[in-house]
Scaffold this motif. Structure first.
Motif, PDB file in Angstrom:
ATOM      1  N   GLU A   1      -5.134  -4.856  -9.307  1.00 20.17           N
ATOM      2  CA  GLU A   1      -5.027  -4.797  -7.845  1.00 20.17           C
ATOM      3  C   GLU A   1      -4.171  -5.931  -7.311  1.00 20.17           C
ATOM      4  OE1 GLU A   1      -8.808  -5.245  -5.939  1.00 20.17           O
ATOM      5  OE2 GLU A   1      -8.979  -7.350  -6.522  1.00 20.17           O
TER       6      GLU A   1
ATOM      7  N   THR B   1       0.129   3.291  -5.232  1.00 21.64           N
ATOM      8  CA  THR B   1      -1.211   2.931  -5.703  1.00 21.64           C
ATOM      9  C   THR B   1      -1.127   2.419  -7.137  1.00 21.64           C
ATOM     10  OG1 THR B   1      -1.938   4.808  -4.419  1.00 21.64           O
ATOM     11  CG2 THR B   1      -3.579   3.806  -5.861  1.00 21.64           C
TER      12      THR B   1
ATOM     13  N   ARG C   1      -7.185  -5.621   0.103  1.00 19.77           N
ATOM     14  CA  ARG C   1      -6.091  -4.706  -0.212  1.00 19.77           C
ATOM     15  C   ARG C   1      -5.438  -4.266   1.092  1.00 19.77           C
ATOM     16  NH1 ARG C   1      -8.715  -0.093  -3.626  1.00 19.77           N
ATOM     17  NH2 ARG C   1     -10.021  -0.200  -1.792  1.00 19.77           N
TER      18      ARG C   1
ATOM     19  N   GLY D   1       0.799  -1.227   0.000  1.00 17.21           N
ATOM     20  CA  GLY D   1       0.000   0.000   0.000  1.00 17.21           C
ATOM     21  C   GLY D   1       0.829   1.273   0.000  1.00 17.21           C
TER      22      GLY D   1
ATOM     23  N   THR E   1      -3.960  -8.198  -3.632  1.00 17.93           N
ATOM     24  CA  THR E   1      -4.639  -8.403  -2.342  1.00 17.93           C
ATOM     25  C   THR E   1      -3.881  -9.411  -1.480  1.00 17.93           C
ATOM     26  OG1 THR E   1      -5.991 -10.110  -3.372  1.00 17.93           O
ATOM     27  CG2 THR E   1      -6.957  -7.900  -3.220  1.00 17.93           C
TER      28      THR E   1
END
Ligand SMILES: Nc1ncnc2c1ncn2[C@@H]1O[C@H](COP(=O)(O)OP(=O)(O)OP(=O)(O)O)[C@@H](O)[C@H]1O
Length: 330
Positions: free
Chosen positions: A57, A52, A64, A49, A59
Motif C-alpha cells: 500500500e 490499485t 490511502r 488512487g 499512504t
C-alpha cells in the motif's frame, strides 16, 4: 508524508512496481528517478488512487488516497499540463475544478496569484505557452492548499526561464513545509532541485537518500591538488596508502588527483606537515548523471534484454523465454 510499503503492481506478466517501500518527507523536494519504464508513473498513479496496487500500500499521512475525506485539500498533482479545455479561460478552468471539489471561489484567485497568472486569467487556456500551461496545472494542484504535491516531469520542454521558475517554486513549496515529490529524467536539473532522492529500476528501490549521499556513494570523492612539489607529495600520500594519479590538465599543467575518503582539510594538513606548497586544493564531486548511470546500469540492461526478448518472441519463443528470465505468477 508519503509512505509506500511493499507496493506492487502487476499488469499481466509485467511487474511494473515490485515490492517498493520508501518515504517522502515534508519540508523537502524529493526527486523520483528511474530509467524509462522503471515504474515511476505507475507509482504516482497508485499514490493518487488512479491505480490499485496488486499488493502492499501507499499512504498519505497514514491514509490511502481513496480514504481521504477531501483529497484535493490533502494532495495536489500535476500529471499532464495540457489537460485543460482549450476554449476555457484559465480562471474558468480553475473555477470548474474548485466547484467540482467543493472548494471556495477565493481559492482560485489565491492559486492564480501564487503562480503569477492573475494578469492572464481571462485568456483562453488553449492559447497558453507550455510554460504558462505548466503554471496553470500547478495552480490546479494548489487549489485545495494541499500539504502534499506530486509533479510528473514538470520541466519537460520548458525554456531555461520556465525551468528556473519551477525549481524556485518547488523550493518555496517545500520551505512552506509541504511534501514535494517530483519525477524527472533531466538529471542535471534534479541535482539542483531535489534535496532527497528515491531512485527505482525495474520497479524496485535502488536508493533512497539525500541527493548528495547518492552522488558521493556512487562516484566517491576525488580531491584535486596543484603543487610545485607534485612527485614528492604523491609519494607522501602513497606512503599513507592513498591512491593518486597525475594528469595533464589544459592550461594547468600536471595536476595530482587523490582518490578516497580524505577531506581537503586532511590533505592540506598532510601537505603542511611535509612542508609542501599548495597552489590549489579542491574537492571534485561526481555528477548525478554519473551516479545514476552507475546505480541504474543493470536495470537499464534488464529492459534492453526484455525488449530484445519481446521482439525475438515473435519468431523464437524459446530464446525469448531464456532472455526474459524467470517469470513470476500473477
Ligand atoms: N496500463 C498498463 N498496462 C500494461 N503495462 C503497463 C501499463 N502501465 C505501465 N505498464 C508497464 O509497466 C512498466 C512501468 O511503466 P511506467 O510508465 O510506470 O514507467 P515510468 O518509470 O513512468 O517510465 P517513463 O519514464 O518511460 O514514463 C513498463 O514496463 C510499462 O510498459
Amino acid at each position: 508524508m508519503i509512505e509506500a510499503k511493499g507496493l506492487t503492481k502487476r499488469y499481466g506478466a509485467t511487474v511494473a512496481v515490485d515490492n517498493l517501500s520508501f518515504e517522502v518527507k515534508p519540508g523537502r523536494v524529493t526527486g523520483f528517478l528511474g530509467p524509462n519504464g522503471a515504474g515511476k508513473s505507475t507509482t504516482m498513479r497508485m499514490i493518487l488512487g488512479l491505480d490499485t496496487p496488486t499488493s502492499g500500500e501507499v499512504t498519505i499521512d497514514g491514509q490511502r488516497y481513496r480514504d481521504l475525506h477531501r483529497p484535493l485539500t490533502k494532495v495536489g498533482a500535476l500529471l499532464d499540463a495540457k489537460w485543460v479545455h482549450p476554449n476555457r479561460s484559465a480562471r474558468a478552468h480553475l473555477l470548474w475544478m474548485a466547484a467540482s471539489n467543493k472548494l471556495p471561489k477565493s481559492s482560485v484567485d489565491k492559486a492564480l496569484d501564487m503562480v503569477g497568472l492573475t494578469s492572464v486569467a481571462s485568456k483562453r487556456a488553449g492559447a497558453f505557452s507550455l510554460g504558462m500551461s505548466q503554471r496553470l496545472g500547478i495552480a490546479g494542484a494548489l487549489l485545495g492548499d494541499p500539504e502534499v504535491l506530486l509533479f510528473d516531469e514538470p520541466v519537460n520542454g520548458l525554456d531555461p526561464e520556465g525551468i528556473v521558475w519551477i525549481r524556485t517554486f518547488m523550493h518555496r513549496l517545500a520551505d512552506e513545509g509541504r511534501t514535494v515529490l517530483v519525477s524527472s529524467h533531466l538529471l542535471s536539473e534534479m541535482a539542483l532541485t531535489a534535496e532527497d532522492l528515491v531512485v527505482i529500476g525495474r520497479g524496485k528501490l535502488i536508493a533512497q537518500s539525500t541527493t548528495q549521499e547518492f552522488v558521493d556513494r556512487a562516484s566517491g570523492t576525488t580531491v584535486k591538488v596543484r603543487t610545485p612539489q607534485l612527485d614528492q607529495f604523491a609519494g607522501v600520500l602513497n606512503e599513507q596508502h592513498l591512491a593518486t594519479r597525475i594528469e595533464d590538465v589544459e592550461d594547468q599543467g600536471k595536476v595530482l588527483f587523490v582518490e578516497g575518503d580524505l577531506t581537503t582539510d586532511q590533505i592540506g594538513e598532510a601537505a603542511a606537515a611535509h612542508g609542501i606548497v599548495l597552489h590549489e586544493l579542491t574537492l571534485q564531486r561526481g555528477s548525478l548523471e554519473q551516479a545514476f548511470m552507475q546505480m541504474t546500469g543493470d536495470s537499464v540492461e534488464y529492459h534492453a534484454h526484455e525488449e530484445i526478448a519481446a521482439v525475438t518472441s515473435l519468431d523464437a519463443p524459446d530464446a525469448a523465454e531464456v532472455a526474459a528470465g524467470p517469470k513470476e505468477d500473477n
